[in-house]
Design an enzyme around this catalytic site. Structure first.
Site, PDB file in Angstrom:
ATOM      1  N   GLY A  43       0.770  -1.246   0.000  1.00 34.95           N
ATOM      2  CA  GLY A  43       0.000   0.000   0.000  1.00 34.95           C
ATOM      3  C   GLY A  43       0.795   1.287   0.000  1.00 34.95           C
ATOM      4  O   GLY A  43       0.344   2.295  -0.538  1.00 34.95           O
ATOM      5  N   ASP A 102      -4.000   1.672  11.307  1.00 32.15           N
ATOM      6  CA  ASP A 102      -5.320   1.243  11.764  1.00 32.15           C
ATOM      7  C   ASP A 102      -5.173   0.797  13.224  1.00 32.15           C
ATOM      8  O   ASP A 102      -5.169   1.614  14.133  1.00 32.15           O
ATOM      9  CB  ASP A 102      -5.773   0.114  10.830  1.00 32.15           C
ATOM     10  CG  ASP A 102      -7.213  -0.310  11.041  1.00 32.15           C
ATOM     11  OD1 ASP A 102      -8.072   0.556  11.210  1.00 32.15           O
ATOM     12  OD2 ASP A 102      -7.487  -1.535  11.006  1.00 32.15           O
ATOM     13  N   LYS A 130      -6.314   6.174  11.209  1.00 34.61           N
ATOM     14  CA  LYS A 130      -7.629   5.849  11.793  1.00 34.61           C
ATOM     15  C   LYS A 130      -7.437   5.677  13.299  1.00 34.61           C
ATOM     16  O   LYS A 130      -7.450   4.545  13.801  1.00 34.61           O
ATOM     17  CB  LYS A 130      -8.095   4.506  11.242  1.00 34.61           C
ATOM     18  CG  LYS A 130      -9.120   4.573  10.141  1.00 34.61           C
ATOM     19  CD  LYS A 130      -9.630   3.157   9.882  1.00 34.61           C
ATOM     20  CE  LYS A 130      -9.923   2.917   8.431  1.00 34.61           C
ATOM     21  NZ  LYS A 130     -10.283   1.531   8.132  1.00 34.61           N
ATOM     22  N   PHE A 151     -14.044   1.454   5.922  1.00 33.79           N
ATOM     23  CA  PHE A 151     -13.052   0.800   5.066  1.00 33.79           C
ATOM     24  C   PHE A 151     -12.862   1.623   3.798  1.00 33.79           C
ATOM     25  O   PHE A 151     -13.827   1.917   3.093  1.00 33.79           O
ATOM     26  CB  PHE A 151     -13.445  -0.633   4.742  1.00 33.79           C
ATOM     27  CG  PHE A 151     -12.278  -1.404   4.208  1.00 33.79           C
ATOM     28  CD1 PHE A 151     -11.348  -1.952   5.075  1.00 33.79           C
ATOM     29  CD2 PHE A 151     -12.071  -1.521   2.838  1.00 33.79           C
ATOM     30  CE1 PHE A 151     -10.224  -2.623   4.591  1.00 33.79           C
ATOM     31  CE2 PHE A 151     -10.955  -2.190   2.343  1.00 33.79           C
ATOM     32  CZ  PHE A 151     -10.038  -2.742   3.223  1.00 33.79           C
ATOM     33  N   ASP A 158      -6.022  -1.086  -0.821  1.00 35.21           N
ATOM     34  CA  ASP A 158      -6.759  -2.061  -1.622  1.00 35.21           C
ATOM     35  C   ASP A 158      -7.904  -2.696  -0.846  1.00 35.21           C
ATOM     36  O   ASP A 158      -7.963  -2.640   0.381  1.00 35.21           O
ATOM     37  CB  ASP A 158      -5.816  -3.188  -2.057  1.00 35.21           C
ATOM     38  CG  ASP A 158      -5.454  -4.105  -0.893  1.00 35.21           C
ATOM     39  OD1 ASP A 158      -4.968  -3.592   0.132  1.00 35.21           O
ATOM     40  OD2 ASP A 158      -5.681  -5.332  -0.988  1.00 35.21           O
TER      41      ASP A 158
HETATM   42  P1  IMP Z   1      -2.740  -2.156  11.265  1.00 37.51           P
HETATM   43  O1  IMP Z   1      -1.650  -3.111  11.610  1.00 37.51           O
HETATM   44  O2  IMP Z   1      -4.071  -2.592  11.755  1.00 37.51           O
HETATM   45  O3  IMP Z   1      -2.415  -0.725  11.654  1.00 37.51           O
HETATM   46  O4  IMP Z   1      -2.873  -2.299   9.713  1.00 37.51           O
HETATM   47  C1  IMP Z   1      -2.612  -1.305   8.855  1.00 37.51           C
HETATM   48  C2  IMP Z   1      -2.693  -1.830   7.445  1.00 37.51           C
HETATM   49  O5  IMP Z   1      -3.937  -2.478   7.213  1.00 37.51           O
HETATM   50  C3  IMP Z   1      -2.622  -0.680   6.489  1.00 37.51           C
HETATM   51  O6  IMP Z   1      -1.300  -0.422   6.117  1.00 37.51           O
HETATM   52  C4  IMP Z   1      -3.465  -1.165   5.349  1.00 37.51           C
HETATM   53  O7  IMP Z   1      -2.659  -1.887   4.453  1.00 37.51           O
HETATM   54  C5  IMP Z   1      -4.481  -2.078   5.975  1.00 37.51           C
HETATM   55  N1  IMP Z   1      -5.746  -1.361   6.205  1.00 37.51           N
HETATM   56  C6  IMP Z   1      -6.269  -0.942   7.363  1.00 37.51           C
HETATM   57  N2  IMP Z   1      -7.434  -0.290   7.197  1.00 37.51           N
HETATM   58  C7  IMP Z   1      -7.644  -0.281   5.861  1.00 37.51           C
HETATM   59  C8  IMP Z   1      -8.673   0.282   5.018  1.00 37.51           C
HETATM   60  O8  IMP Z   1      -9.633   0.933   5.448  1.00 37.51           O
HETATM   61  N3  IMP Z   1      -8.520   0.054   3.688  1.00 37.51           N
HETATM   62  C9  IMP Z   1      -7.487  -0.630   3.154  1.00 37.51           C
HETATM   63  N4  IMP Z   1      -6.496  -1.138   3.888  1.00 37.51           N
HETATM   64  C10 IMP Z   1      -6.582  -0.977   5.235  1.00 37.51           C
HETATM   65 MG    MG Z   2      -0.157  -1.365   4.568  1.00 40.28          MG
END
Ligand code: IMP
Ligand code: MG
Length: 180
Positions: A43, A102, A130, A151, A158
């Site tokens: 991403g 996230d 987020k 989302f 993606d």
């Molecule tokens: P975390 O480890 O939960 O912070 O995950 C973060 C990763 O999850 C991001 O780098 C994204 O690749 C993916 N992700 C989290 N939320 C979304 C979303 O709303 N759309 C798409 N990818 C997401």
């Molecule tokens: Mg990512």
């Protein structure tokens, strides 16, 4: 592809302004320092490419590929490294460049990993944030655009491998997500 979109949440113009602002701050903060940007694949590649071009000091870059998601929209909490970095980050200032924070689990893991490799510093820059979804307390040094708990896709983000090429950040129609 376009027929799957519910609405545009963040336009490309708004994104561009934020990227410019972050690039300016980074250029000022790291002046005279050995900086390496590490983009988080997949991403982060679009943001990294745009951000680099807003940075006006010499900068090195590398990529790391991780996954925690599979095809679902919920984090599994398990971070798997698919491709590690190539360059030596010893005595360098590392700035991790991520698409979206996230739960924070991915970056928490990556920050700890890079810190074992002898860098001068490890900081975090994210295009989107987020904060309402955070599971671990993690400091975001360069925070891009704060997004609601929805989302989103586009600008590198993606859903099941698709929609990364949308220039704006969008939400998907309910039936598109439910179809899987
Ligand atoms: P975390 O480890 O939960 O912070 O995950 C973060 C990763 O999850 C991001 O780098 C994204 O690749 C993916 N992700 C989290 N939320 C979304 C979303 O709303 N759309 C798409 N990818 C997401
Ligand atoms: Mg990512």
């Amino acid at each position: 592809m376009l027929e799957d979109i519910d609405k545009v949440l963040i336009t490309r113009e708004v994104i561009r302004e934020k990227v410019k602002e972050l690039g300016k701050r980074i250029s000022e903060d790291y002046k005279g320092k050995d900086l390496i940007l590490i983009g988080v694949l997949k991403g982060g590649f679009i943001f990294l490419a745009d951000l680099m071009r807003e940075i006006t000091i010499p900068v090195d870059m590398d990529l790391i590929s991780v996954t925690s998601y599979g095809n679902s929209t919920e984090s599994s909490g398990v971070v798997r490294i698919i491709k590690d970095t190539d360059v030596n980050i010893e005595n360098k200032h590392v700035l991790i460049v991520e698409d979206l924070v996230d739960t924070g689990l991915t970056l928490n893991h990556l920050k700890q990993l890079f810190n074992t490799r002898g860098p001068k510093s490890v900081k975090i820059c994210t295009a989107f944030d987020k904060p309402s979804r955070r599971k671990v307390d993690i400091e975001i040094d360069y925070q891009g655009i704060v997004v609601p708990d929805e989302f989103i896709v586009g600008y590198g983000l993606d859903y099941a491998g698709k929609y990364r090429n949308l220039p704006d950040v969008c939400t998907l129609k309910k039936e598109v997500i439910e179809r899987r």
